[in-house]
Design an enzyme around this catalytic site. Sequence first.
Site, PDB file in Angstrom:
ATOM      1  N   ARG A   1       0.832  -1.201   0.000  1.00 33.18           N
ATOM      2  CA  ARG A   1       0.000   0.000   0.000  1.00 33.18           C
ATOM      3  C   ARG A   1       0.871   1.258   0.000  1.00 33.18           C
ATOM      4  O   ARG A   1       2.063   1.202   0.264  1.00 33.18           O
ATOM      5  CB  ARG A   1      -0.930   0.000   1.219  1.00 33.18           C
TER       6      ARG A   1
ATOM      7  N   LYS B   1       1.621   1.995   7.265  1.00 35.44           N
ATOM      8  CA  LYS B   1       1.930   1.182   8.438  1.00 35.44           C
ATOM      9  C   LYS B   1       2.872   1.913   9.386  1.00 35.44           C
ATOM     10  O   LYS B   1       3.487   2.918   9.030  1.00 35.44           O
ATOM     11  CB  LYS B   1       2.545  -0.158   8.027  1.00 35.44           C
TER      12      LYS B   1
ATOM     13  N   TYR C   1      -0.969   4.586  10.578  1.00 33.22           N
ATOM     14  CA  TYR C   1      -1.365   3.637  11.615  1.00 33.22           C
ATOM     15  C   TYR C   1      -0.177   3.406  12.539  1.00 33.22           C
ATOM     16  O   TYR C   1       0.961   3.230  12.070  1.00 33.22           O
ATOM     17  CB  TYR C   1      -1.792   2.300  11.004  1.00 33.22           C
TER      18      TYR C   1
ATOM     19  N   HIS D   1      -0.734   1.754  16.248  1.00 33.27           N
ATOM     20  CA  HIS D   1      -1.011   0.594  17.110  1.00 33.27           C
ATOM     21  C   HIS D   1       0.039   0.476  18.215  1.00 33.27           C
ATOM     22  O   HIS D   1       0.678  -0.556  18.395  1.00 33.27           O
ATOM     23  CB  HIS D   1      -1.073  -0.691  16.273  1.00 33.27           C
TER      24      HIS D   1
ATOM     25  N   GLU E   1      -5.768   5.111  13.696  1.00 33.08           N
ATOM     26  CA  GLU E   1      -6.716   4.237  14.391  1.00 33.08           C
ATOM     27  C   GLU E   1      -7.388   4.870  15.600  1.00 33.08           C
ATOM     28  O   GLU E   1      -8.318   4.278  16.161  1.00 33.08           O
ATOM     29  CB  GLU E   1      -6.044   2.920  14.797  1.00 33.08           C
TER      30      GLU E   1
ATOM     31  N   VAL F   1     -12.237  -8.167  18.027  1.00 33.48           N
ATOM     32  CA  VAL F   1     -12.455  -7.328  19.206  1.00 33.48           C
ATOM     33  C   VAL F   1     -11.615  -6.065  19.092  1.00 33.48           C
ATOM     34  O   VAL F   1     -10.448  -6.113  18.690  1.00 33.48           O
ATOM     35  CB  VAL F   1     -12.072  -8.092  20.484  1.00 33.48           C
ATOM     36  N   LEU F   2     -12.191  -4.931  19.466  1.00 29.60           N
ATOM     37  CA  LEU F   2     -11.458  -3.669  19.429  1.00 29.60           C
ATOM     38  C   LEU F   2     -11.745  -2.855  20.674  1.00 29.60           C
ATOM     39  O   LEU F   2     -12.903  -2.605  21.015  1.00 29.60           O
ATOM     40  CB  LEU F   2     -11.856  -2.851  18.193  1.00 29.60           C
TER      41      LEU F   2
ATOM     42  N   ALA G   1      -7.525  -8.770  15.516  1.00 25.01           N
ATOM     43  CA  ALA G   1      -7.053  -7.849  16.552  1.00 25.01           C
ATOM     44  C   ALA G   1      -5.556  -7.927  16.795  1.00 25.01           C
ATOM     45  O   ALA G   1      -5.052  -7.300  17.729  1.00 25.01           O
ATOM     46  CB  ALA G   1      -7.806  -8.127  17.859  1.00 25.01           C
TER      47      ALA G   1
ATOM     48  N   ASP H   1      -3.014  -6.578  15.462  1.00 20.23           N
ATOM     49  CA  ASP H   1      -2.310  -5.294  15.483  1.00 20.23           C
ATOM     50  C   ASP H   1      -2.287  -4.686  16.881  1.00 20.23           C
ATOM     51  O   ASP H   1      -1.387  -3.906  17.212  1.00 20.23           O
ATOM     52  CB  ASP H   1      -2.975  -4.296  14.515  1.00 20.23           C
TER      53      ASP H   1
ATOM     54  N   MET I   1      -3.204  -7.438   7.349  1.00 20.67           N
ATOM     55  CA  MET I   1      -4.081  -8.208   6.470  1.00 20.67           C
ATOM     56  C   MET I   1      -4.499  -7.449   5.214  1.00 20.67           C
ATOM     57  O   MET I   1      -4.432  -7.989   4.109  1.00 20.67           O
ATOM     58  CB  MET I   1      -5.325  -8.674   7.235  1.00 20.67           C
TER      59      MET I   1
END
Length: 371
Positions: A15, A75, A94, A96, A118, A239-240, A268, A270, A301
């Site tokens: 990406r 990323k 992102y 994380h 995020e 789940v987040l 989940a 990440d 993913m």
Amino acid sequence: MRISIPKEIKTQEYRVGMVPGSVREVVHHGPAVTVETNAGRGVGFSDEDYRAAGATVVDTAAEIFATADMVVKVKEPQPVEIAMLREGQVLFTYLHLAADRAQTEGLMASGCVAIAYETVTNKAGNLPLLAPMSEVAGRMAIQVGAHNLEKEQGGTGVLLGGLPGVAAAKVLIIGGGVSGTNAARMAMGMEAKVTVLDKSLERLAELDMRFGGQLNTLYSTVDAIESHVADADLVVGAVLVPGAAAPKLVSKAMVGMMRPGSVMVDIAIDQGGCFETSRPTSHRSPTYTVDKVVHYCVTNMPGAVARTSTFALNNATLPFVLAVASRGYREALARDPHLRAGLNVHNGALTYEAVARDLGLDYMPAETALG
């Protein structure tokens, strides 16, 4: 302001932070854009496409980071990129951080201004920059789950939708948010028997109204998770907890109760993963087994469908890029509390409470850090 887009260097990440159409829009509003050579090659864009959109193309990441006021990525920065960040430089990507102490401390030491996709919010309290990739990951979870149920991949040899006279596979989705809903939609489309667990009765009611009798919805408890995990052919962890580490909802003991060849996909991952047996994997080596159960825990993913993912992400991030580029980060963050919610690190201070709590580090409110 100069906005720069480096080529992503995470393993098998194709990406790119901005497509030529987004670059053209930014340049139209005045800011300059610099792109590293071949940054868009993985999604079908040449250097000439970026030049035609008004960008300057440079040969190295070092030039990108040295000249940028704002770096726009996809990323989290890798160690070699963190080393090139400088004080006051804006990083928009992102992050994380709750599952990555080394990255967090590296960003703090750099003095940069790190805004995480995020944790940016909207008026409804949703996460608009995470949602597109959650949609992709949810849909992909069923695609990769079905593939890994094949015997050659170590699975039980079950066809997700079954056949006339043969039972369909049982799919358990833990979490009924954006990724969980998209996973459920895909699994039902493949005619699997689908159950979604969630702690929000309101969300379960919404899912019931949307999908009716096609979908089984249950309130999430330890007992419900244990009994349904043991009986599932495919378990999707969706789940987040915004910005925070994911809770470990499926224990190793529960995994040991599953049928050999069953598959688990942890969306989940990440944020650390919601299965006790989860550990990060890559597209190059996506799976491993624990107690003869196949685990798929790829941390990027959506990178597998890089072109679709890049356009979806750009659609969501472009307005925020324009806001920071036109006003400067201080004014943009001061004006927009939803963008300010994305601020995770500011000039050495950790400004997202959930990350600070999970990592045991000092926390400073964004408003205080910004003065």
